[in-house]
Motif scaffolding. Structure first.
Motif, mmCIF file in Angstrom:
data_model
loop_
_atom_site.group_PDB
_atom_site.id
_atom_site.type_symbol
_atom_site.label_atom_id
_atom_site.label_comp_id
_atom_site.label_asym_id
_atom_site.label_seq_id
_atom_site.Cartn_x
_atom_site.Cartn_y
_atom_site.Cartn_z
ATOM 1 N N LEU A 73 0.826 -1.206 0.000
ATOM 2 C CA LEU A 73 0.000 0.000 0.000
ATOM 3 C C LEU A 73 0.861 1.258 0.000
ATOM 4 O O LEU A 73 0.546 2.241 -0.675
ATOM 5 C CB LEU A 73 -0.939 0.000 1.205
ATOM 6 N N SER A 74 1.946 1.243 0.759
ATOM 7 C CA SER A 74 2.811 2.426 0.818
ATOM 8 C C SER A 74 3.521 2.669 -0.506
ATOM 9 O O SER A 74 3.692 3.814 -0.934
ATOM 10 C CB SER A 74 3.834 2.277 1.947
ATOM 11 N N LEU A 75 3.925 1.598 -1.202
ATOM 12 C CA LEU A 75 4.656 1.745 -2.458
ATOM 13 C C LEU A 75 3.740 2.066 -3.639
ATOM 14 O O LEU A 75 4.159 2.711 -4.597
ATOM 15 C CB LEU A 75 5.452 0.470 -2.756
ATOM 16 N N SER A 76 2.486 1.598 -3.563
ATOM 17 C CA SER A 76 1.575 1.816 -4.697
ATOM 18 C C SER A 76 0.669 3.022 -4.507
ATOM 19 O O SER A 76 -0.111 3.354 -5.400
ATOM 20 C CB SER A 76 0.704 0.565 -4.916
ATOM 21 N N ALA A 77 0.791 3.701 -3.375
ATOM 22 C CA ALA A 77 -0.139 4.784 -3.049
ATOM 23 C C ALA A 77 -0.076 5.929 -4.061
ATOM 24 O O ALA A 77 -1.075 6.629 -4.271
ATOM 25 C CB ALA A 77 0.143 5.324 -1.643
ATOM 26 N N GLN A 78 1.083 6.130 -4.696
ATOM 27 C CA GLN A 78 1.232 7.252 -5.613
ATOM 28 C C GLN A 78 0.602 6.990 -6.981
ATOM 29 O O GLN A 78 0.497 7.917 -7.786
ATOM 30 C CB GLN A 78 2.731 7.555 -5.791
ATOM 31 N N ARG A 79 0.188 5.779 -7.262
ATOM 32 C CA ARG A 79 -0.343 5.454 -8.586
ATOM 33 C C ARG A 79 -1.830 5.117 -8.541
ATOM 34 O O ARG A 79 -2.355 4.527 -9.466
ATOM 35 C CB ARG A 79 0.432 4.279 -9.188
ATOM 36 N N LEU A 80 -2.504 5.498 -7.469
ATOM 37 C CA LEU A 80 -3.897 5.099 -7.301
ATOM 38 C C LEU A 80 -4.842 6.137 -7.881
ATOM 39 O O LEU A 80 -4.572 7.332 -7.871
ATOM 40 C CB LEU A 80 -4.205 4.879 -5.820
ATOM 41 N N ARG A 81 -5.966 5.657 -8.358
ATOM 42 C CA ARG A 81 -7.008 6.540 -8.860
ATOM 43 C C ARG A 81 -8.363 5.949 -8.455
ATOM 44 O O ARG A 81 -8.915 5.107 -9.150
ATOM 45 C CB ARG A 81 -6.878 6.694 -10.384
#
Length: 420
Positions: free
Chosen positions: A397-405
Motif C-alpha cells: 500500500l505504501s509503495l503503490s499509493a502514488q499510482r492510485l485513482r
C-alpha cells in the motif's frame, strides 16, 4: 449590446503518477520477477518458493482475499466505501458452517452468501439511505457481526456433537480434483529444479492441482466482474454512480437502486469468501477464522487500483505470503529477503533514471541492509513468517499509493436532487 463571454472549460489534467501500467509492460515485469525468483531459488536452494504445493496452497489462501476484494470493488465502484467486508466475511463463515452442517456444503455456500448480503443490507441502509459516514458504518458492521456470531454459536454449536461455543461440528467436503495428466506432469517437471522451466511448471501446476469447485467459481468471478462492470450498460450505470452520481441522476439513472445493488452484491462476495474459509479451507467454523482477511482484501483492491486484474494480482501476492506460514516458511522467507534486495536494486536504478535521486539513495540503502541481513543469517524467526502477510500489506500500500485513482465520488454523501 453586450456579449457574454463564456469561458471554455479547461481539460482535466491527469493526476501525476496515476497512469496505468499497460498489459505488455505488466507481463514483462511479471516475467522479470519470475526469472529473478528462479535465480534466487538456485542460489539459495530454497526450492519450496516455487513448488507446486506452495502455489496450490497460495491459491487456496488467495481465494477468500480475492472474493473480499471483489466485494470491495463492487461497492466502491458505486461510490460506497465498504470497510465492513471483514464483518460480512464473519457472517459468511458462520452462516456457511451452520447451513453446511445441517444440509450439506452447497447449502452452506448459499447461506454464506446470504449471511454476507444481510450485513451489506444494513451497511446500505446506513450509508445510502441515512448518509451515515461509510467508515463508521463499516466498523459498526464488523463489531456487530463479531458479537452476533459469538452469541449465536452458544445456541447452535455448543450442544452439537464435536462442536463448541467457538467451533462448529465438521462439515462435509465439496471435494477436490486435478486436471488429469497435466497436474502430475507439471509436478514432475517442477521437481527437476531446472532454471525457470521448473518455476513456471510449479506456478501453473499450483493452478490445476487439488482444486475445489468453489475455487474454480471464485477465479471465474474475476473476468465475469470485469465483463459486467466494463462491458455492459448495467456496469456503466453503476460506475457512473461512483464517479458522478449527480450527472448519472440527470441521465435517468436511479442512483439509490444501483448503490443498494452494488453493496448487496459486495456483501454476497464477502460472504462467499467467508463460506470458503469454513467449508473449503478448514471444513469447520472457528471463532476469529477470518483473521483480518476482509481488510487484506480491501488492501488487494486498492493495490489493484480498483480493477479486477490488479486485484487478482494483489490477492495472489497476499495469498502467497500467507502460504509461507503454513508450509514451514522460515527458509523460504530467508530466500525471499535476497529476492527483495535484488528487486530494490532495480527499483533504485529506475528512480535514478527518473532523476529522483533522494528516493533512489533511500532505496539503495534499504537494499544494502537487506543484503547484509541475508548474508548475516541463515533463517528468519517464526514470528516474522507469521507477520509476513500483514507486513506485505503495509509495504504494498505504501509503495503503490502514488499510482492510485479511486472513483471520484467514493465515500461522498449523496442525496437525490442535490444537483438541482
Amino acid at each position: 449590446m453586450t456579449t457574454a463571454t463564456i469561458a471554455k472549460p479547461k481539460a482535466q489534467q491527469p493526476v501525476k503518477g496515476s497512469r496505468r501500467v499497460s498489459l505488455p509492460v505488466l507481463l514483462l515485469i511479471i516475467a522479470g520477477v519470475l526469472v529473478l525468483t528462479s535465480v534466487v531459488r538456485l542460489i539459495t536452494g530454497a526450492h519450496g518458493i516455487t513448488s507446486t504445493g506452495q502455489m496450490s496452497t497460495a491459491l487456496r489462501l488467495a481465494v477468500p482475499i480475492g472474493l473480499a476484494g471483489l466485494g470491495g470493488l463492487w461497492a466502491e465502484r458505486s461510490g460506497v466505501v465498504n470497510i465492513g467486508l471483514e464483518g460480512m466475511m464473519i457472517l459468511g463463515t458462520w452462516f456457511g458452517a451452520w447451513a453446511g452442517y445441517q444440509w450439506g456444503p452447497w447449502a452452506g455456500v448459499a447461506f454464506g452468501i446470504i449471511g454476507g448480503a444481510l450485513g451489506a443490507v444494513l451497511h446500505a441502509i446506513a450509508t445510502v439511505t441515512f448518509n451515515v459516514n461509510h467508515i463508521v458504518s463499516g466498523v459498526a458492521i464488523n463489531i456487530l457481526a463479531l458479537g452476533t456470531t459469538r452469541y449465536l454459536s452458544k445456541f447452535t454449536f455448543e450442544n452439537a456433537p464435536q462442536g463448541s461455543s467457538k467451533q462448529s461440528p465438521p462439515i462435509d467436503s465439496l471435494g477436490t480434483f486435478d486436471i488429469p495428466g497435466l497436474s502430475s506432469w507439471l509436478d514432475t517437471l517442477n521437481q527437476k529444479h531446472w532454471f525457470l522451466v521448473s518455476d513456471v511448471a510449479g506456478l501453473i501446476g499450483g493452478l490445476v492441482t487439488d482444486l475445489s469447485p468453489l475455487t474454480v467459481i471464485a477465479v471465474a468471478l474475476i473476468p465475469v466482474t470485469w465483463w459486467v462492470l466494463w462491458r455492459t450498460s448495467f456496469g456503466l450505470r453503476l460506475r457512473s454512480c461512483g464517479e458522478n452520481p449527480v450527472a448519472a441522476e440527470s441521465l435517468g439513472v436511479n442512483v439509490y437502486k444501483y448503490k443498494y445493488l452494488a453493496v448487496i452484491i459486495s456483501g454476497g462476495f464477502a460472504g462467499l469468501g467467508g463460506a470458503f474459509l469454513s467449508i473449503v479451507a478448514s471444513n469447520v467454523y472457528l471463532d476469529g477464522q477470518t483473521a483480518g482477511r476482509g481488510y487484506i482484501g480491501l488492501a488487494a483492491m486498492i493495490f489493484g487500483n480498483w480493477m479486477p486484474g490488479g486485484l487478482a494480482l494483489g490477492a495472489g501476492l497476499f495469498g502467497y505470503t500467507d502460504s509461507l506460514n503454513l508450509r514451514g516458511g522460515t527458509t523460504n522467507v530467508h530466500a525471499l529477503i535476497l529476492l527483495l534486495a535484488i528487486l530494490l536494486v532495480f527499483g533504485a536504478a529506475y528512480l535514478v533514471w527518473k532523476k529522483k535521486y533522494v528516493p533512489a539513495i533511500v532505496t539503495a540503502v534499504i537494499s544494502a541492509l537487506m543484503f547484509v541481513w541475508y548474508l548475516d543469517t541463515h533463517e528468519v524467526p517464526k514470528q516474522l513468517v507469521t507477520a509476513t502477510p500483514y507486513i506485505v500489506t503495509l509495504l504494498v500500500l505504501s509503495l503503490s499509493a502514488q499510482r492510485l485513482r479511486m472513483p471520484k465520488a467514493d465515500g461522498m454523501p449523496y442525496r437525490k436532487g442535490q444537483g438541482k
